[in-house]
Every structure is written in C-alpha cells, then in structure tokens.
Design a protein around this motif. Structure first.
Motif, PDB file in Angstrom:
ATOM      1  N   VAL A  82       5.879 -15.407   0.167  1.00  0.00           N
ATOM      2  CA  VAL A  82       5.922 -14.141  -0.551  1.00  0.00           C
ATOM      3  C   VAL A  82       6.701 -14.335  -1.838  1.00  0.00           C
TER       4      VAL A  82
ATOM      5  N   ALA B   7       1.827 -14.385  -1.975  1.00  0.00           N
ATOM      6  CA  ALA B   7       1.664 -12.931  -2.050  1.00  0.00           C
ATOM      7  C   ALA B   7       2.665 -12.357  -3.036  1.00  0.00           C
TER       8      ALA B   7
ATOM      9  N   GLY C 172      -1.096 -11.006   6.095  1.00  0.00           N
ATOM     10  CA  GLY C 172       0.303 -11.294   5.852  1.00  0.00           C
ATOM     11  C   GLY C 172       0.831 -12.532   6.544  1.00  0.00           C
TER      12      GLY C 172
ATOM     13  N   SER D  73      -1.060  -5.526   5.928  1.00  0.00           N
ATOM     14  CA  SER D  73      -2.162  -6.477   5.762  1.00  0.00           C
ATOM     15  C   SER D  73      -2.282  -7.437   6.940  1.00  0.00           C
TER      16      SER D  73
ATOM     17  N   TRP E  79      -0.332  -8.170  -4.753  1.00  0.00           N
ATOM     18  CA  TRP E  79      -0.838  -7.324  -3.677  1.00  0.00           C
ATOM     19  C   TRP E  79      -1.076  -5.881  -4.096  1.00  0.00           C
TER      20      TRP E  79
ATOM     21  N   PHE F 227       1.273  -4.912   1.695  1.00  0.00           N
ATOM     22  CA  PHE F 227       1.425  -6.214   2.347  1.00  0.00           C
ATOM     23  C   PHE F 227       1.868  -6.045   3.792  1.00  0.00           C
TER      24      PHE F 227
ATOM     25  N   GLU G 247      -6.749  -8.080  -1.269  1.00  0.00           N
ATOM     26  CA  GLU G 247      -7.077  -8.564   0.076  1.00  0.00           C
ATOM     27  C   GLU G 247      -8.280  -9.500   0.035  1.00  0.00           C
TER      28      GLU G 247
ATOM     29  N   ALA H 272       8.660  -9.753   6.072  1.00  0.00           N
ATOM     30  CA  ALA H 272       7.635 -10.487   5.316  1.00  0.00           C
ATOM     31  C   ALA H 272       6.677 -11.249   6.223  1.00  0.00           C
ATOM     32  N   HIS H 273       6.370 -10.646   7.386  1.00  0.00           N
ATOM     33  CA  HIS H 273       5.475 -11.295   8.348  1.00  0.00           C
ATOM     34  C   HIS H 273       5.966 -12.678   8.751  1.00  0.00           C
TER      35      HIS H 273
END
Length: 255
Positions: A151, A127, A145, A142, A106, A139, A112, A177-178
């Motif tokens: 990740v 990622a 994400g 993003s 990333w 990230f 992206e 981490a989303h």
C-alpha cells in the motif's frame, strides 16, 4: 525499503535534474541505486514530456533502466496518463514488456479493473491510497486488497506541520491494510516531515524528484541520488528518535 520516484508528472519546467528520456531515467536510476535506493518508480514519458502508458514508450524505458540496475522497476497507471478507464485497460493489455509492479490509485475510476488486470499479467500492484480521497474506504472493501504487493500511503497535504497530522490520520484510515506492507510518503513541503515519520514508525518510504525538488535544508536537489542519500539520513534520524522515545529504554542507550 527506500524507493526512488524518479520523475513523476514533473516536466522540463521543473529543472534539468528531472529525467525525461529513457536514457536519462536509466542514468538517474543507476545513481540513485548506488546511493542506496532499493526500488524504482518511474513515469514513462512521450517525446513531448507527457506521462503515458503506451507500450512503445514503456518498453524502451524499462529496458534502459533494467540494463543499469538490478532492483525492481515499477510504473504509474495514473488516470492523468490515460483518463478513460477502458482505454487504460487496453493500453495495459498492449504492453510487450512488463514492469515488476505498477501503482494504482484506488480513488480513481476503474481502479479495481486496472488492478485485477495487472495481477492477471503477473505485475505487482501498489495500491495508492491518497489523503483527502475515499481511497482508504474503497480499498478496505476491496476483495483485491489482500493480493496487492503493498500500500502506498500518499500524503497530499504539503504544509510541513499539517502533513504529519495528515499522515497519521491517513494511516489510521488505512488500518490493517489487509495485512500488506505500507509505504508512507509525502510531497513538496510535506515530503521530508512525512519521510521522518516513516522512519519513526519503521515503515517503508520513498523519495525522489517526483515528490520533492529540494533537500532537507531547502537547497535545490541536483539529482535523485542526492535526495536518496539525504532520505536515508533523515530516515535514520527518525528511527533514532523512535529509539530515544521508547518507554523503558535502559540508561546508556542512544542519547
């Protein structure tokens, strides 16, 4: 999850155990899966040993590995394999055989766009968030994400003691981490301490000749399978340590 990273950017100078041809990669992958690996990460190589995104190399590499193992197979999209972001996208569009997933670092220019194209093609995105970069910040902002497969928290600090502190700082920076799964790993001198930390934390991890050339005791690894077997043992030790340290553990538990 125990991913095996078969070769990375290693070359013949790193020893005969590093698989560089599709056939050698397939043999090494099969041995690693037999030892307990549940996922493959590989760097396809040109005949001269350079990492590449060329479809003429990617296709036979994936075909050879998939003929030997039933687990997912992923590849790199690292900028060193194709430095120009536009050319990188064009290479990926030319792929005739798709991997199950691909790592995208990333912090690299064009991350992206690379991740977006892979998702359009139905390829899972790992990622790559490297310590010592602004990858975590990028990230976090993003919109892609929440859509990544997982990740990869990549600890680039190679001092055995410093790598663990670096790993904890990296995980803190990655945060939620989303909501995606996190795979934590280190490299060279930091590989085994970070793998044990992953065990303590119950995170996915990886091991293989890309990340480390020696076993936990310091002896040279003869294969990826040896590293996977040792990695599972070390990971288990980390889990056991976490159990021992858990507050309120009843007496008579694991000593």
């Amino acid at each position: 999850m125990m991913q095996v990273c078969l070769n990375g950017s290693r070359t013949a100078a790193d020893g005969a155990a590093v698989p560089l041809t599709p056939e050698a990669m397939a043999d090494s992958a099969a041995e690693a899966v037999a030892a307990g690996a549940t996922d493959i990460h590989v760097h396809p190589k040109t005949p001269c040993g350079r990492d590449t995104l060329s479809p003429r190399v990617l296709a036979p590499t994936l075909a050879a590995i998939r003929a030997r193992v039933p687990v997912p197979v992923g590849v790199t999209t690292g900028a060193w394999a194709e430095p120009d972001p536009a050319a990188r996208l064009e290479r990926i569009r030319e792929w005739t055989v798709l991997p199950d997933h691909a790592s995208v670092n990333w912090h690299e220019p064009g991350a992206e766009e690379t991740a977006s194209l892979l998702m359009e093609l139905g390829v899972g995105v790992e990622a790559g968030i490297w310590s010592g970069t602004d990858g975590a910040e990028r990230f976090a902002a993003s919109p892609l994400g929440p859509k990544v497969l997982r990740v990869l928290a990549e600890v680039t600090h190679t001092d055995p003691l410093g790598a663990v502190s670096c790993a904890r700082a990296l995980l803190s920076g990655i945060g939620a981490a989303h909501g995606r799964p996190v795979l934590l790993h280190g490299e060279d001198g930091g590989a085994w301490p970070v793998l044990r930390l992953a065990g303590r934390l119950g995170l996915a991890t990886r091991v293989g000749l890309e990340d480390v050339l020696v076993l936990p005791g310091g002896e040279r690894a003869g294969s990826n399978a040896q590293l996977v077997a040792a990695g599972l043992t070390e990971y288990g030790a980390g889990r056991a340590a976490a159990t021992r340290d858990r507050p309120g553990r009843p007496s008579g538990g694991i000593p």
